[in-house]
Design an enzyme around this catalytic site. Sequence first.
Site: not given
Length: 141
Positions: A24, A27-29, A32
Amino acid sequence: MDFQNKNITKSENEINMMSPLTWAYVGDSVYEQYIRTYLANKTNLNSHKLHIEAIKYVKASAQAEIVKMLSESVLTDDEKEIVRRGRNTENHHLPKHATAEDYMYSTAFEALIGYLYLTKNEERLEIILDECVKFVEKKRK
């Protein structure tokens, strides 16, 4: 993402052993960056307005809706298992602007994106990211 092949040196087995929170985190970066690039190419907004627009795609409630939609129509059984692992991972952090359920599902979404990125499954990652944008765009109309 050309740097992906250079920077990711772990085997798929090693990546499977990682915490879903690590997936995660990555995955967040990835998500984004994808959304920021998409909006920069699609619009002529200034940086502040780009940020405001990007929030509509990346906030926890939007990601929770996206992963639920993906689970119904797009994801394979293996990808649903990744989502389940991400959703069920214990996280002691709750954001100010999201419900606990939305945060669990947004973590699951980010885990899926991170997992696909780390395992260099670029084709599936691109399909899923395209579906995300289509879903948010459709919902906004």
